[in-house]
Design a protein around this motif. Structure first.
Motif, short mmCIF file in Angstrom:
data_model
loop_
_atom_site.label_atom_id
_atom_site.label_comp_id
_atom_site.label_asym_id
_atom_site.label_seq_id
_atom_site.Cartn_x
_atom_site.Cartn_y
_atom_site.Cartn_z
N PHE A 28 17.63 59.83 44.53
CA PHE A 28 17.97 58.46 44.18
C PHE A 28 18.05 58.30 42.65
O PHE A 28 19.11 58.40 42.07
CB PHE A 28 16.93 57.51 44.79
CG PHE A 28 16.81 57.62 46.28
CD1 PHE A 28 17.79 57.10 47.10
CD2 PHE A 28 15.71 58.27 46.86
CE1 PHE A 28 17.69 57.20 48.48
CE2 PHE A 28 15.60 58.38 48.23
CZ PHE A 28 16.60 57.85 49.05
N SER A 29 16.92 58.03 42.02
CA SER A 29 16.87 57.88 40.57
C SER A 29 15.43 57.99 40.10
O SER A 29 14.50 57.99 40.91
CB SER A 29 17.43 56.50 40.16
OG SER A 29 16.58 55.46 40.63
N SER A 30 15.25 58.08 38.79
CA SER A 30 13.89 58.19 38.25
C SER A 30 13.09 56.91 38.51
O SER A 30 11.87 56.95 38.63
CB SER A 30 13.94 58.49 36.75
OG SER A 30 14.61 57.44 36.05
N GLU A 31 13.80 55.75 38.59
CA GLU A 31 13.11 54.50 38.86
C GLU A 31 12.50 54.50 40.27
O GLU A 31 11.36 54.08 40.47
CB GLU A 31 14.07 53.31 38.73
CG GLU A 31 14.44 52.95 37.30
CD GLU A 31 15.50 53.87 36.73
OE1 GLU A 31 16.09 54.65 37.51
OE2 GLU A 31 15.73 53.82 35.50
N ILE A 32 13.27 54.98 41.25
CA ILE A 32 12.77 55.06 42.62
C ILE A 32 11.60 56.05 42.68
O ILE A 32 10.57 55.79 43.31
CB ILE A 32 13.88 55.51 43.58
CG1 ILE A 32 15.01 54.48 43.61
CG2 ILE A 32 13.31 55.71 44.99
CD1 ILE A 32 14.61 53.13 44.14
N GLY A 33 11.76 57.21 42.02
CA GLY A 33 10.69 58.20 41.99
C GLY A 33 9.44 57.64 41.35
O GLY A 33 8.33 57.88 41.83
N ARG A 34 9.62 56.85 40.29
CA ARG A 34 8.47 56.25 39.61
C ARG A 34 7.76 55.26 40.52
O ARG A 34 6.53 55.21 40.58
CB ARG A 34 8.96 55.52 38.35
CG ARG A 34 7.85 54.84 37.55
CD ARG A 34 8.46 53.85 36.58
NE ARG A 34 9.24 52.85 37.30
CZ ARG A 34 10.23 52.14 36.74
NH1 ARG A 34 10.57 52.36 35.49
NH2 ARG A 34 10.89 51.24 37.45
N ASP A 35 8.54 54.45 41.25
CA ASP A 35 7.93 53.48 42.17
C ASP A 35 7.14 54.18 43.26
O ASP A 35 6.04 53.73 43.62
CB ASP A 35 9.02 52.61 42.79
CG ASP A 35 9.69 51.69 41.78
OD1 ASP A 35 9.09 51.46 40.71
OD2 ASP A 35 10.81 51.21 42.05
N ILE A 36 7.67 55.28 43.79
CA ILE A 36 6.96 56.04 44.81
C ILE A 36 5.67 56.60 44.24
O ILE A 36 4.61 56.57 44.89
CB ILE A 36 7.84 57.20 45.34
CG1 ILE A 36 9.09 56.66 46.05
CG2 ILE A 36 7.05 58.10 46.28
CD1 ILE A 36 8.80 55.85 47.29
N LEU A 37 5.74 57.09 43.00
CA LEU A 37 4.55 57.65 42.35
C LEU A 37 3.48 56.59 42.13
O LEU A 37 2.29 56.84 42.34
CB LEU A 37 4.95 58.27 41.00
CG LEU A 37 4.01 59.32 40.40
CD1 LEU A 37 3.89 60.50 41.34
CD2 LEU A 37 4.53 59.77 39.05
N ILE A 38 3.90 55.40 41.73
CA ILE A 38 2.95 54.29 41.53
C ILE A 38 2.26 53.95 42.84
O ILE A 38 1.05 53.70 42.88
CB ILE A 38 3.67 53.06 40.95
CG1 ILE A 38 4.10 53.34 39.51
CG2 ILE A 38 2.77 51.83 41.00
CD1 ILE A 38 4.94 52.25 38.89
N SER A 68 0.95 65.56 34.29
CA SER A 68 1.88 65.21 35.35
C SER A 68 2.73 64.01 34.94
O SER A 68 3.94 63.98 35.15
CB SER A 68 1.10 64.90 36.64
OG SER A 68 1.98 64.53 37.68
N ILE A 69 2.09 63.02 34.33
CA ILE A 69 2.81 61.84 33.86
C ILE A 69 3.80 62.21 32.76
O ILE A 69 4.90 61.64 32.67
CB ILE A 69 1.81 60.79 33.34
CG1 ILE A 69 0.96 60.25 34.50
CG2 ILE A 69 2.53 59.65 32.63
CD1 ILE A 69 -0.15 59.31 34.07
N ALA A 70 3.43 63.19 31.93
CA ALA A 70 4.32 63.64 30.86
C ALA A 70 5.62 64.22 31.43
O ALA A 70 6.71 63.97 30.90
CB ALA A 70 3.61 64.69 30.01
N ILE A 71 5.51 64.99 32.51
CA ILE A 71 6.71 65.54 33.16
C ILE A 71 7.58 64.42 33.68
O ILE A 71 8.81 64.45 33.56
CB ILE A 71 6.30 66.49 34.30
CG1 ILE A 71 5.64 67.74 33.75
CG2 ILE A 71 7.52 66.87 35.13
CD1 ILE A 71 6.56 68.61 32.94
#
Length: 207
Positions: free
Chosen positions: A138-148, A45-48
């Protein structure tokens, strides 16, 4: 479509050695403690997520608009790749469990096998189902923050004793096969809903 799917696999290729080592590490440990093998779908999942982040950095969305493909095809390819990676990780997790029962002489339990598969599908698909729509909106950064936030939230609320018991496979009687199948069906339904939402977002997005 084939070209877009190939792109996802080629993006993974640059870190292929790392992913192979992850599979081997958790696979070997998983033979002794089957629950540990569920870390494999988590890393898939992290790889995707890494692929999506690479596309964002390289401005792939701008380039992709020059291709004679509808926007929904780009989204479909990403979700198809995610589902394929999830299936690979789930099959690998199931194989580790089967090998574990042979090596450790533990009794094979079909309920444990389906429980592991359900957990694998959930770990690999649910985070992505949340991550991709936020990334398109939004962006991959926002998606990453949500995932974290999701991962840390799960780690914070899950009791340490439960995690240790899961790793040691001391959960007691696993749920019925039907329960695991229902869980996987619900997870896939959430994944498909995320797919639909992402298509709508990406089609309306001003790139």
């Amino acid at each position: 479509m084939k070209g877009l799917l190939l792109k996802e696999f080629l993006l993974l290729k640059k870190n292929l050695i790392w992913y192979v080592l992850v599979f081997l590490f958790f696979g070997i440990i998983g033979i002794l403690a089957p629950g540990v093998s569920t870390f494999i779908p988590m890393f898939m999942s992290i790889a995707i997520c890494g692929n999506i982040n690479d596309d964002d950095k390289s401005k792939w969305s701008l380039y992709s608009q020059s291709l004679p493909l509808e926007r929904k095809i780009h989204v479909k390819a990403r979700y198809n790749a995610t589902f394929i990676f999830s299936a690979i990780a789930t099959i690998f997790t199931a194989l580790i469990y089967v090998i574990s029962t042979i090596v450790t002489s533990n009794q094979f339990d079909i309920r444990q096998l389906f429980t592991l598969c359900a957990v694998s599908v959930g770990i690999s698909l649910v985070p992505i189902s949340v991550y991709i729509p936020f990334t398109y909106k939004f962006s991959s950064e926002i998606g990453r923050d949500i995932l974290i936030i999701i991962y840390f939230g799960l780690m914070f609320f899950a009791p340490t004793t439960f995690l240790l018991d899961f790793i040691d496979w001391n959960l007691g009687d696993p749920p019925a096969v039907s329960t695991s199948l229902i869980a996987m069906a619900v997870i896939i339904a959430v994944f498909l809903l995320s797919w639909f939402i992402s298509v709508k977002i990406y089609e309306k997005k001003d790139i």
